[in-house]
Enzyme design. Structure first.
Site, PDB file in Angstrom:
ATOM      1  N   SER A 199     -24.812 -11.479 -41.883  1.00 52.48           N
ATOM      2  CA  SER A 199     -24.282 -12.239 -40.735  1.00 52.48           C
ATOM      3  C   SER A 199     -24.789 -11.656 -39.424  1.00 52.48           C
ATOM      4  O   SER A 199     -25.193 -10.495 -39.359  1.00 52.48           O
ATOM      5  CB  SER A 199     -22.754 -12.258 -40.767  1.00 52.48           C
ATOM      6  OG  SER A 199     -22.240 -10.955 -40.904  1.00 52.48           O
TER       7      SER A 199
ATOM      8  N   GLU B 246     -24.005 -11.518 -35.109  1.00 58.64           N
ATOM      9  CA  GLU B 246     -23.004 -11.728 -34.048  1.00 58.64           C
ATOM     10  C   GLU B 246     -23.683 -11.957 -32.695  1.00 58.64           C
ATOM     11  O   GLU B 246     -24.633 -11.266 -32.348  1.00 58.64           O
ATOM     12  CB  GLU B 246     -22.104 -10.485 -33.973  1.00 58.64           C
ATOM     13  CG  GLU B 246     -21.021 -10.599 -32.909  1.00 58.64           C
ATOM     14  CD  GLU B 246     -20.044  -9.438 -32.970  1.00 58.64           C
ATOM     15  OE1 GLU B 246     -19.536  -9.119 -34.062  1.00 58.64           O
ATOM     16  OE2 GLU B 246     -19.797  -8.837 -31.908  1.00 58.64           O
TER      17      GLU B 246
ATOM     18  N   ASP C 221      -9.256  -5.736 -26.121  1.00 60.01           N
ATOM     19  CA  ASP C 221      -9.117  -4.487 -25.369  1.00 60.01           C
ATOM     20  C   ASP C 221      -8.172  -4.689 -24.199  1.00 60.01           C
ATOM     21  O   ASP C 221      -7.990  -5.817 -23.738  1.00 60.01           O
ATOM     22  CB  ASP C 221     -10.488  -4.049 -24.839  1.00 60.01           C
ATOM     23  CG  ASP C 221     -11.322  -3.406 -25.937  1.00 60.01           C
ATOM     24  OD1 ASP C 221     -10.720  -2.696 -26.784  1.00 60.01           O
ATOM     25  OD2 ASP C 221     -12.534  -3.623 -25.957  1.00 60.01           O
TER      26      ASP C 221
ATOM     27  N   PHE D  60     -21.400   2.860 -24.509  1.00 57.98           N
ATOM     28  CA  PHE D  60     -20.506   1.937 -25.197  1.00 57.98           C
ATOM     29  C   PHE D  60     -19.866   2.627 -26.411  1.00 57.98           C
ATOM     30  O   PHE D  60     -18.667   2.482 -26.676  1.00 57.98           O
ATOM     31  CB  PHE D  60     -21.333   0.705 -25.609  1.00 57.98           C
ATOM     32  CG  PHE D  60     -20.558  -0.389 -26.228  1.00 57.98           C
ATOM     33  CD1 PHE D  60     -19.357  -0.821 -25.681  1.00 57.98           C
ATOM     34  CD2 PHE D  60     -21.017  -1.026 -27.379  1.00 57.98           C
ATOM     35  CE1 PHE D  60     -18.632  -1.844 -26.266  1.00 57.98           C
ATOM     36  CE2 PHE D  60     -20.299  -2.049 -27.976  1.00 57.98           C
ATOM     37  CZ  PHE D  60     -19.097  -2.449 -27.414  1.00 57.98           C
TER      38      PHE D  60
ATOM     39  N   HIS E   9     -23.457  -7.014 -41.316  1.00 57.49           N
ATOM     40  CA  HIS E   9     -23.183  -7.802 -40.110  1.00 57.49           C
ATOM     41  C   HIS E   9     -23.971  -7.147 -38.972  1.00 57.49           C
ATOM     42  O   HIS E   9     -23.763  -5.965 -38.667  1.00 57.49           O
ATOM     43  CB  HIS E   9     -21.677  -7.756 -39.806  1.00 57.49           C
ATOM     44  CG  HIS E   9     -21.270  -8.550 -38.608  1.00 57.49           C
ATOM     45  ND1 HIS E   9     -21.168  -9.927 -38.607  1.00 57.49           N
ATOM     46  CD2 HIS E   9     -20.912  -8.164 -37.361  1.00 57.49           C
ATOM     47  CE1 HIS E   9     -20.760 -10.348 -37.424  1.00 57.49           C
ATOM     48  NE2 HIS E   9     -20.610  -9.302 -36.639  1.00 57.49           N
TER      49      HIS E   9
HETATM   50  P1  FAD Z   1      -5.244  -4.068 -33.696  1.00 59.38           P
HETATM   51  O1  FAD Z   1      -5.549  -4.181 -35.127  1.00 59.38           O
HETATM   52  O2  FAD Z   1      -4.044  -4.765 -33.160  1.00 59.38           O
HETATM   53  O3  FAD Z   1      -5.132  -2.494 -33.381  1.00 59.38           O
HETATM   54  C1  FAD Z   1      -5.046  -2.005 -32.034  1.00 59.38           C
HETATM   55  C2  FAD Z   1      -4.400  -0.635 -32.026  1.00 59.38           C
HETATM   56  O4  FAD Z   1      -3.007  -0.764 -32.339  1.00 59.38           O
HETATM   57  C3  FAD Z   1      -4.958   0.340 -33.076  1.00 59.38           C
HETATM   58  O5  FAD Z   1      -4.982   1.627 -32.505  1.00 59.38           O
HETATM   59  C4  FAD Z   1      -3.977   0.259 -34.223  1.00 59.38           C
HETATM   60  O6  FAD Z   1      -3.961   1.447 -34.990  1.00 59.38           O
HETATM   61  C5  FAD Z   1      -2.660   0.038 -33.457  1.00 59.38           C
HETATM   62  N1  FAD Z   1      -1.632  -0.735 -34.187  1.00 59.38           N
HETATM   63  C6  FAD Z   1      -1.812  -1.825 -34.959  1.00 59.38           C
HETATM   64  N2  FAD Z   1      -0.627  -2.293 -35.395  1.00 59.38           N
HETATM   65  C7  FAD Z   1       0.329  -1.477 -34.884  1.00 59.38           C
HETATM   66  C8  FAD Z   1       1.760  -1.444 -34.960  1.00 59.38           C
HETATM   67  N3  FAD Z   1       2.448  -2.321 -35.666  1.00 59.38           N
HETATM   68  N4  FAD Z   1       2.428  -0.449 -34.271  1.00 59.38           N
HETATM   69  C9  FAD Z   1       1.743   0.475 -33.543  1.00 59.38           C
HETATM   70  N5  FAD Z   1       0.386   0.490 -33.445  1.00 59.38           N
HETATM   71  C10 FAD Z   1      -0.309  -0.475 -34.105  1.00 59.38           C
HETATM   72  N6  FAD Z   1     -12.954  -7.533 -28.420  1.00 59.38           N
HETATM   73  C11 FAD Z   1     -12.983  -8.627 -27.643  1.00 59.38           C
HETATM   74  O7  FAD Z   1     -12.384  -8.638 -26.558  1.00 59.38           O
HETATM   75  N7  FAD Z   1     -13.643  -9.771 -28.038  1.00 59.38           N
HETATM   76  C12 FAD Z   1     -14.318  -9.842 -29.229  1.00 59.38           C
HETATM   77  O8  FAD Z   1     -14.907 -10.860 -29.558  1.00 59.38           O
HETATM   78  C13 FAD Z   1     -14.328  -8.681 -30.069  1.00 59.38           C
HETATM   79  N8  FAD Z   1     -14.954  -8.690 -31.270  1.00 59.38           N
HETATM   80  C14 FAD Z   1     -14.896  -7.580 -32.085  1.00 59.38           C
HETATM   81  C15 FAD Z   1     -15.510  -7.626 -33.334  1.00 59.38           C
HETATM   82  C16 FAD Z   1     -15.482  -6.514 -34.168  1.00 59.38           C
HETATM   83  C17 FAD Z   1     -16.146  -6.591 -35.531  1.00 59.38           C
HETATM   84  C18 FAD Z   1     -14.826  -5.320 -33.748  1.00 59.38           C
HETATM   85  C19 FAD Z   1     -14.799  -4.096 -34.630  1.00 59.38           C
HETATM   86  C20 FAD Z   1     -14.181  -5.279 -32.513  1.00 59.38           C
HETATM   87  C21 FAD Z   1     -14.204  -6.396 -31.666  1.00 59.38           C
HETATM   88  N9  FAD Z   1     -13.576  -6.396 -30.416  1.00 59.38           N
HETATM   89  C22 FAD Z   1     -13.605  -7.513 -29.620  1.00 59.38           C
HETATM   90  C23 FAD Z   1     -12.903  -5.179 -29.913  1.00 59.38           C
HETATM   91  C24 FAD Z   1     -11.395  -5.158 -30.233  1.00 59.38           C
HETATM   92  O9  FAD Z   1     -10.745  -6.219 -29.559  1.00 59.38           O
HETATM   93  C25 FAD Z   1     -10.841  -3.817 -29.774  1.00 59.38           C
HETATM   94  O10 FAD Z   1     -11.341  -2.780 -30.574  1.00 59.38           O
HETATM   95  C26 FAD Z   1      -9.337  -3.723 -29.608  1.00 59.38           C
HETATM   96  O11 FAD Z   1      -9.054  -2.526 -28.875  1.00 59.38           O
HETATM   97  C27 FAD Z   1      -8.555  -3.654 -30.910  1.00 59.38           C
HETATM   98  O12 FAD Z   1      -8.532  -4.855 -31.544  1.00 59.38           O
HETATM   99  P2  FAD Z   1      -7.953  -4.975 -33.050  1.00 59.38           P
HETATM  100  O13 FAD Z   1      -7.977  -6.400 -33.383  1.00 59.38           O
HETATM  101  O14 FAD Z   1      -8.627  -4.027 -33.941  1.00 59.38           O
HETATM  102  O15 FAD Z   1      -6.440  -4.488 -32.765  1.00 59.38           O
END
Ligand code: FAD
Length: 299
Positions: free
Chosen positions: A15, A17, A109, A218, A268
């Site tokens: 894939s 991105e 983020d 980054f 990916h």
């Molecule tokens: P989560 O899974 O919600 O985790 C965030 C933090 O909260 C982690 O430290 C986790 O350990 C903690 N956590 C989770 N659940 C709980 C809970 N119940 N209680 C306490 N703590 C908890 N960002 C963008 O803005 N746009 C994009 O398109 C984008 N694409 C991405 C694609 C990939 C493949 C990756 C790896 C990252 C991408 N990101 C993107 C970045 C991402 O949004 C950030 O890394 C963000 O900080 C975390 O997102 P997450 O979905 O992993 O969050």
């Protein structure tokens, strides 16, 4: 086509991105990149999502254009930033109406300047909540982000894995990793994930280091280690962009070859909307041996 099912059926995945371009010129360039990479017959392509309404429109525009104009399975990324759960439900409903049945569900983020992520009014704190929302709407194959070196905000690798498991159990079919440059972090992550009972495909996210300075910054921000031996290779390249690109291709090819040797059959690529380095890496790897129906780019 649902990505979870496609990966299960083929046992392998390739894939690419992209990010939504800012203007028409950049969009034309992106679609040239897409035309190049399309010939690899990727399992899917994905389009990132930035904060704010304008960015959302751009992601949607590119996803719908990819669907209309190419045979590719296109997956939008979606984050919880600055949107209430009703707004997120509307976005997911709209995608569904347009025949999009895959989504990468992310928290996003913290907005620029903010130290930590604060849930928007009537919105979500974690990606898990967005996964649950997509499950409740139904009909989606859902991907999530995972972090071989742990998410930057997580207090420990153990807690990060605990929340990762929660997020996957909420209904994710596959996961894509943050970039990493030392495969040991990935192998260790796979081992820890297996111990935690995670059984979905975990796709390594590969970023060819086409701009060493920028990608190092980054990677520092996102907690991904840049190994010294890679930094040394780039410093030897000096200021020559041709030599730096050659090294970027070599490093990513070596990384993927090691993954292949260790039985990994999912890849990916973070393309940064450019095709040259990724094309060279995929051509170098002969990914057809995974059963992926790939033809050399350009054919
Ligand atoms: P989560 O899974 O919600 O985790 C965030 C933090 O909260 C982690 O430290 C986790 O350990 C903690 N956590 C989770 N659940 C709980 C809970 N119940 N209680 C306490 N703590 C908890 N960002 C963008 O803005 N746009 C994009 O398109 C984008 N694409 C991405 C694609 C990939 C493949 C990756 C790896 C990252 C991408 N990101 C993107 C970045 C991402 O949004 C950030 O890394 C963000 O900080 C975390 O997102 P997450 O979905 O992993 O969050």
């Amino acid at each position: 086509m649902k990505i979870g099912e496609l990966i299960k059926k083929h046992g392998s995945s390739l894939s690419f991105e992209f990010f939504p371009p800012k203007d028409e010129t950049a969009e034309a360039k992106l679609f040239q990149t897409v035309a190049q990479l399309k010939s690899f017959k990727p399992t899917f392509v994905s389009v990132t999502y930035g904060a704010g309404g304008g960015a959302m429109k751009n992601t949607r525009h590119i996803i719908l254009r990819l669907k209309r104009e190419t045979p590719l399975t296109a997956m939008p990324h979606l984050t919880c930033v600055d949107q209430s759960m009703d707004e997120l439900a509307k976005i997911l409903g709209d995608y569904k109406e347009h025949g999009i049945d895959n989504v990468l569900a992310l928290r996003g983020d913290p907005p620029k300047g903010a130290k930590e992520f604060v849930a928007p009014k009537n919105g979500f704190c974690y990606a898990t909540d967005l996964v649950k929302l997509a499950v409740s709407i139904g009909g989606y194959s859902i991907g999530v982000a995972v972090y071989p070196e742990g998410h930057i905000e997580a207090p420990s690798l153990e807690m990060d894995m605990h929340y990762t498991k929660q997020k996957i159990d909420a209904g994710a079919d596959f996961a894509i990793t943050q970039m990493f440059f030392d495969n040991h972090f990935f192998y260790d992550f796979l081992e820890r994930a297996e111990k935690a009972g995670i059984a979905i495909p975990i796709i390594p996210g590969i970023l060819p280091i086409t701009d060493f300075e920028r990608i190092t910054k980054f990677s520092q921000k996102s907690g991904a280690t840049m190994p010294d031996h890679i930094a040394r290779r780039f410093s030897r390249a000096g200021a020559s962009p041709e030599e730096a690109e050659k090294i970027a291709i070599e490093v990513a090819t070596e990384q993927c070859a090691d993954l292949l040797e260790n039985g990994i059959s999912y890849f990916h690529f973070y393309t940064l909307n450019q095709s040259r380095a990724v094309t060279a890496v995929v051509n170098n790897l002969s990914l057809e041996r995974l059963g992926l129906k790939i033809s050399p780019a350009g054919e």
